[in-house]
Design an enzyme around this catalytic site. Structure first.
Site, PDB file in Angstrom:
ATOM      1  N   ALA A   1      23.452 -58.046   4.705  1.00 33.16           N
ATOM      2  CA  ALA A   1      24.021 -57.231   3.626  1.00 33.16           C
ATOM      3  C   ALA A   1      24.039 -57.971   2.299  1.00 33.16           C
ATOM      4  O   ALA A   1      24.358 -59.158   2.230  1.00 33.16           O
ATOM      5  CB  ALA A   1      25.430 -56.736   3.949  1.00 33.16           C
ATOM      6  N   GLY A   2      23.698 -57.227   1.236  1.00 30.77           N
ATOM      7  CA  GLY A   2      23.781 -57.737  -0.119  1.00 30.77           C
ATOM      8  C   GLY A   2      22.469 -58.202  -0.710  1.00 30.77           C
ATOM      9  O   GLY A   2      22.358 -58.361  -1.926  1.00 30.77           O
TER      10      GLY A   2
ATOM     11  N   LYS B   1      24.075 -54.869  17.592  1.00 28.57           N
ATOM     12  CA  LYS B   1      24.675 -55.405  16.376  1.00 28.57           C
ATOM     13  C   LYS B   1      26.007 -54.687  16.165  1.00 28.57           C
ATOM     14  O   LYS B   1      26.045 -53.468  15.982  1.00 28.57           O
ATOM     15  CB  LYS B   1      23.771 -55.184  15.164  1.00 28.57           C
ATOM     16  CG  LYS B   1      24.409 -55.677  13.861  1.00 28.57           C
ATOM     17  CD  LYS B   1      23.677 -55.150  12.649  1.00 28.57           C
ATOM     18  CE  LYS B   1      24.555 -55.316  11.418  1.00 28.57           C
ATOM     19  NZ  LYS B   1      24.012 -54.629  10.238  1.00 28.57           N
TER      20      LYS B   1
ATOM     21  N   ASN C   1      18.037 -53.847   4.653  1.00 29.50           N
ATOM     22  CA  ASN C   1      17.504 -52.488   4.706  1.00 29.50           C
ATOM     23  C   ASN C   1      17.334 -51.921   3.299  1.00 29.50           C
ATOM     24  O   ASN C   1      16.233 -51.617   2.855  1.00 29.50           O
ATOM     25  CB  ASN C   1      18.431 -51.614   5.542  1.00 29.50           C
ATOM     26  CG  ASN C   1      17.931 -50.188   5.734  1.00 29.50           C
ATOM     27  OD1 ASN C   1      18.578 -49.373   6.365  1.00 29.50           O
ATOM     28  ND2 ASN C   1      16.759 -49.842   5.215  1.00 29.50           N
TER      29      ASN C   1
END
Length: 264
Positions: free
Chosen positions: A193-194, A106, A215
């Site tokens: 993300a977010g 990634k 995460n």
């Protein structure tokens, strides 16, 4: 009437995965919580920040792979903490060495410490080098449809636009850009993300994303194990809702039962 969507396997780098939830390994209180939360999530792909986590480069220190075994999970090394293409490429090559020739990575190249927003110029530079070097590149990027298209054209196997800033928990900040990216996509699109809670993950899947990577939403929850289970169900429910096709939105009410043939 619109055509019913048919499901298709979730395939990355030639491998088919059952779970569309990908999870990170950072920010947990200890290795035991990391192991238990990831197990509860049902994820098959686990991402690891090579610059911040020991996966064998620091002999004598606790090794994350002792609790997240490559025999059980597909390890996805990431370049978190890299701020230019050279650093990112070096980190991916280190990961390949540590993981015995593992090519799935990634890529993320960040612009600054405050926003952790992607530096798309350096990301494109790194992607070009890594693809030529034989890596299977999943790439974290902005929600700019043009950049997403360019990264796919370079040869990245998946494009991963942010829903919100890393660790912000703001959810899907710009669903309209995501919809454009999804309409044009030639490779899998995963939100990265977010995401802050289960409903955010479900919305991403309802838009048509092939997966969600998160995460902080699990690690920072008051009960990470319970939140991991919630995320598993949310991703599954969102995928089913996408395939089912939602009812149209209407301004006024519409009776659930037919009005014809009512007793008068």
């Amino acid at each position: 009437m619109s055509q019913v969507r048919s499901d298709k396997p979730f395939v990355l780098a030639g491998r088919t995965f059952q779970s569309r939830l990908l999870v990170g390994t950072g920010k947990y209180k200890d290795m035991d919580e990391t192991r238990d939360a990831i197990a509860a999530s049902g994820a098959e792909i686990v991402t690891v920040a090579v610059r911040r986590t020991n996966i064998g480069q620091n002999p004598g220190e606790p090794n994350l792979l002792d609790v997240i075994s490559p025999d059980k999970y597909t390890i996805l090394p990431n370049t978190a903490g890299c701020f230019d293409a050279v650093e990112a490429v070096r980190t991916c090559r280190l990961a390949r060495e540590l993981l015995d020739g593992h090519n799935l990575v990634k890529l993320e190249v960040l612009a600054d410490q405050k926003t952790l927003f992607p530096n798309v110029i350096e990301t494109i530079k790194a992607a070009e080098v890594l693809v030529k070097d034989g890596f299977d590149v999943m790439v974290y990027t902005s929600d700019d449809p043009i950049i997403a298209r360019q990264l796919a054209e370079i040869g990245c196997i998946a494009v991963m636009p942010l829903a919100g800033l890393i660790g912000s928990g703001l959810g899907i900040c710009n669903p309209y850009n995501l919809r454009i990216i999804l309409e044009e996509a030639k490779v899998p699109v995963l939100v990265d993300a977010g995401v802050g809670t289960a409903s955010d993950a479900a919305i991403a899947m309802e838009l048509g994303c092939e997966g969600v990577l998160l995460n902080s939403a699990i690690a920072h929850a008051q009960d990470p194990i319970l939140m991991a289970r919630a995320m598993q169900h949310a991703v599954e429910a969102g995928r089913l809702a996408y395939l089912a096709g939602r009812m149209p939105k209407k301004l006024y009410a519409s009776a659930s039962s037919p009005l014809d043939g009512l007793i008068k």
